[in-house]
Enzyme design. Structure first.
Site, PDB file in Angstrom:
ATOM      1  N   SER B  16       0.877  -1.076  -0.024  1.00  0.00           N
ATOM      2  CA  SER B  16      -0.051  -0.086   0.174  1.00  0.00           C
ATOM      3  C   SER B  16       0.935   1.138   0.169  1.00  0.00           C
ATOM      4  CB  SER B  16      -0.968  -0.251   1.139  1.00  0.00           C
ATOM      5  OG  SER B  16      -1.953   0.972   1.141  1.00  0.00           O
ATOM      6  N   HIS B  43      -2.691  -1.067  -3.131  1.00  0.00           N
ATOM      7  CA  HIS B  43      -3.918  -0.108  -3.077  1.00  0.00           C
ATOM      8  C   HIS B  43      -3.632   1.067  -3.778  1.00  0.00           C
ATOM      9  CE1 HIS B  43      -4.229  -1.898   1.044  1.00  0.00           C
ATOM     10  NE2 HIS B  43      -4.815  -2.827   0.391  1.00  0.00           N
ATOM     11  N   ASP B 136      -4.675  -4.314   5.968  1.00  0.00           N
ATOM     12  CA  ASP B 136      -4.805  -5.477   4.927  1.00  0.00           C
ATOM     13  C   ASP B 136      -3.543  -6.250   4.553  1.00  0.00           C
ATOM     14  OD1 ASP B 136      -6.511  -6.739   2.994  1.00  0.00           O
ATOM     15  OD2 ASP B 136      -5.788  -5.222   1.380  1.00  0.00           O
TER      16      ASP B 136
END
Ligand SMILES: C[S@@+](CC[C@H](N)C(=O)[O-])C[C@H]1O[C@@H](n2cnc3c(N)ncnc32)[C@H](O)[C@@H]1O
Lengths: 277, 193
Positions: B16, B43, B136
């Site tokens: 991310s 992401h 995540d």
């Protein structure tokens, strides 16, 4: 158990579950792609504190009224107003003009979910002056989503995204013509649904009805295996008039579909196709 | 013949905030392997101005794409999870997309992807987690580890944002904690195990 996080579901368990859904409840999930189906089932099992599909099957047999909630939970109903604005622009500019002269234009939304796609289409037709000639069918397997769709009301927090998408399709028009906020809801003008019939209909197991100038089936094929995609797309193309339009999701593909031979791309990157005459 | 479907070795890489540059430079150094498909789950902005394929640029040997739904997995490819869809691996060797709700505010979600690899009982796979500002990937990495797959997590001290690797390290100890500059070696190590 897969882990403490998520119940595992073996292929044999899934097989048995699908058999029960088919014979006891009339839902055929056999052609659904297993990765997402297993995940959704795992989430439902976890939510109810079960550890396998067995008590879930039991519950569905003893409490039939639970079935509709279950269908709502395992299907994915995510949608939005004018999802993929560029695709809607392409639909308006490249696909719809041949229908402008027709006395009637018939449209079918397959997998309409909570109805944002139906409202998008209604707004689009309104903006180009075609709405009064449209006859719209919106179908879904999930009657809880259909009920929401009929209300044309959404949580107020959807407003920013929906307005932004609307504005991307119609930069000079006003979103407020169509929707206002009321009691925590984004409420659309109910007249946007006046030519629309919502029906519970399973595109996998039920026959198509009638002929259409335009069919939208977006972000539903992703839940099917390639053979079921092939079968469903054949059904959809059969239901189009010659010259009719099929619009699928922007990351869906007709690669596995034999009926693609009968279609010509109107805009391949936005996944809009026309049935050959 | 290029290996396809369930025969392919899947190297899954999640990241991310703070992961794009190190992953990009890794890809430009990674030698071509026709037996391997790299799946990136990063992401990103919902409506990115430049496509991810362009942002990564041409690689030596590897083909780079954002797959459509039901793309059949081929070795020698780098697949990038498309923006605003979850990417899942099917046991039959296809990539599926889903618009299911975001997980840890993320769609694509690294957890969803890794969970699918484990559920598919994929034979040859490995997973790595880079820098990021949310949780995540932690559960998914743990699932991969429990399923017996090779796992690697960026050393939080090396990560631009330590939250994501730290969340995973709080659950289990991976095969390797790596520095981004060494990731090519780590990647090759798993393939040739
Ligand atoms: C992700 S939504 C798509 C909504 C909308 N078309 C869009 O693209 O924004 C998928 C919908 O397909 C419906 N669905 C799933 N299986 C179906 C079936 N066999 N027949 C009809 N609808 C189905 C689900 O209930 C869900 O509402």
């Amino acid at each position: 158990m897969l882990t403490e996080f998520l119940p595992d579901i073996s292929d044999a368990e899934l097989e048995q579950f699908m058999q029960i859904m088919l014979t006891q409840h009339g839902y055929d999930f056999r052609g659904y792609a297993p990765a997402s189906l297993k995940r959704r089932l795992g989430l439902v099992i976890k939510k109810y504190g079960f550890t396998s599909l067995i008590p879930l099957n039991q519950r569905l047999l003893t409490q039939p009224e639970y079935l509709r909630y279950f269908i709502n939970e395992i299907t994915v109903s995510t949608t939005e107003l004018f999802r993929d604005p560029a695709a809607w622009v392409a639909l308006r500019v490249q696909a719809l003009p041949p229908f402008f002269a027709l006395p009637e234009i018939r449209i079918w939304h397959v997998g309409a979910s909570t109805g944002e796609e139906v409202i998008s289409m209604a707004i689009l037709l309104q903006e180009i002056g075609l709405y009064s000639r449209a006859r719209i069918f919106a179908t879904d397997i999930d009657d809880i989503s259909i009920e929401k769709a009929k209300s044309a009301q959404y949580p107020a927090r959807s407003r920013n995204l929906y307005k932004q998408n609307f504005q991307a399709v119609f930069p000079t028009s006003s979103f407020e013509k169509y929707a206002h906020e009321e009691g925590g809801h984004l409420v659309f003008d109910p007249s946007l649904l006046k030519n629309t019939r919502f029906l519970k209909h399973n595109i996998v197991t039920e026959a198509a009805f009638g002929e259409f100038e335009v069919i939208l089936c977006r972000n539903l094929l992703i839940y099917f295996t390639p053979p079921l995609q092939d079968q469903v797309v054949t059904k959809l193309v059969d239901s189009l008039v010659p010259g009719g339009i099929l619009m699928i999701g922007t990351k869906e593909s007709l690669f596995w579909c034999s009926a693609a031979k009968r279609l010509i791309a109107v805009n391949d990157s936005e996944r809009i196709y026309r049935k050959q005459k | 013949m290029i290996p396809r479907g369930p025969e392919v070795f899947l190297w899954i890489i999640g990241g991310s905030a703070g992961s794009f540059n190190p992953i990009r430079s890794f890809l430009h150094q990674m030698p071509y392997y026709r037996e391997v498909a790299i799946i990136l789950c990063l992401h990103r902005l919902r409506n990115p101005r430049v496509g991810m394929v362009e942002a990564i640029g041409a690689l030596k040997g590897w083909e780079v794409s954002e797959p459509d739904d039901k793309t059949y997995i081929h070795g020698g490819h780098v697949y990038i999870s498309p923006a605003d869809y979850h990417l899942l691996v099917e046991a039959t060797g296809y990539l599926s997309l889903s618009v299911e709700e975001p997980v840890h505010f993320s769609r694509p979600s690294i957890d969803v992807l890794l969970e699918s690899v484990v559920r598919a009982r994929w034979k040859k796979a490995a997973a790595a987690l880079f820098s990021g500002a949310n949780r995540d990937g932690a559960q998914g990495m743990y699932l991969m580890h429990q399923a017996g797959h090779f796992t690697a997590i960026q050393d939080p001290d090396d990560a631009e944002i330590r939250t994501m690797p730290e969340a995973a390290l709080a659950l289990f100890e991976p095969n390797v904690r790596f520095k981004a500059a060494d990731f090519v070696k780590v990647c090759l190590q798993a393939i040739t195990l």
